[in-house]
Scaffold this active site. Sequence first.
Site, PDB file in Angstrom:
ATOM      1  CG  ASP A 219      -1.869  -1.117   1.279  1.00 49.20           C
ATOM      2  OD1 ASP A 219      -2.164  -1.684   0.210  1.00 49.20           O
ATOM      3  OD2 ASP A 219      -2.338  -1.448   2.391  1.00 49.20           O
TER       4      ASP A 219
HETATM    5  N1  URA Z   1      -1.298  -5.959   3.748  1.00 47.04           N
HETATM    6  C1  URA Z   1      -1.772  -4.686   3.818  1.00 47.04           C
HETATM    7  O1  URA Z   1      -2.794  -4.436   4.418  1.00 47.04           O
HETATM    8  N2  URA Z   1      -1.063  -3.733   3.214  1.00 47.04           N
HETATM    9  C2  URA Z   1       0.093  -3.950   2.557  1.00 47.04           C
HETATM   10  O2  URA Z   1       0.689  -3.019   2.032  1.00 47.04           O
HETATM   11  C3  URA Z   1       0.553  -5.275   2.493  1.00 47.04           C
HETATM   12  C4  URA Z   1      -0.155  -6.261   3.087  1.00 47.04           C
END
Ligand code: URA
Length: 237
Positions: A102
């Site tokens: 993310d």
């Molecule tokens: N899980 C999440 O919620 N965000 C990420 O960036 C990776 C795994």
Amino acid sequence: MRLDKYISSCGSLSRSEVKKLIKQGLVTVNGAVCKKAEEHVDGDSVIEVSGEKLIYREFVYIMLNKPQGYVSAVYDKNYPVVTELIGEEYAHFGVFPVGRLDIDTEGLLILTNDGAFTHEMTSPKKNIYKRYFAVVDRPMDEKDIAEFAAGMEFKDFTAKSARLEITDNPYEVYIEIAEGKFHQVKRMCERTGKTVTYLKRVAVGGVQLDKKLSLGEYRELTEAEMEILGYKTGGDS
Ligand code: URA
């Protein structure tokens, strides 16, 4: 690309070592000695260093310590993308991220131009574990460990059994998941009534994020790390 950059991106020589060799007249381009480090070359140029033909590398595998604020993509109309963090010496490879983190997640992100590798690393069948460090807004406990271990049913996917390790501080945990679904760690924590306030990926398939890499820094994966991932260039796994 510049001759000196091209040569250092093909092997283990630093830019300054390459510059010295060029000055000494030890580098030829298409059969002629070239003493200009800034000479433009490309994948079709025949380059020899001390009489040895440079082997053009098709694939490259990079470990990036992703900072927050970057999208795991090669293009985004609103935000900077992770490929902008990778130097010009890798530009001709055309790397892209393997899976995604993310925009507000930090840590280990692999970039490559090898589609077969990407497929191996992201295929749910391969069970490549990803390890995250998370800070949550409420303390985690044994009940949460059991909930993670049992796996979780979401409307769009089923999360396999995941490992939750609580550190000495119950607000700080390590989580290992086998898949890499959208917001998976955040959603699994949310299911147990906690909100993730900080998330960092610390390992992928047994390869640890290099602690020497500051946020935004990167280096190539070593042969030993490629072995840990069980991948041989060319697609044999
Ligand atoms: N899980 C999440 O919620 N965000 C990420 O960036 C990776 C795994």
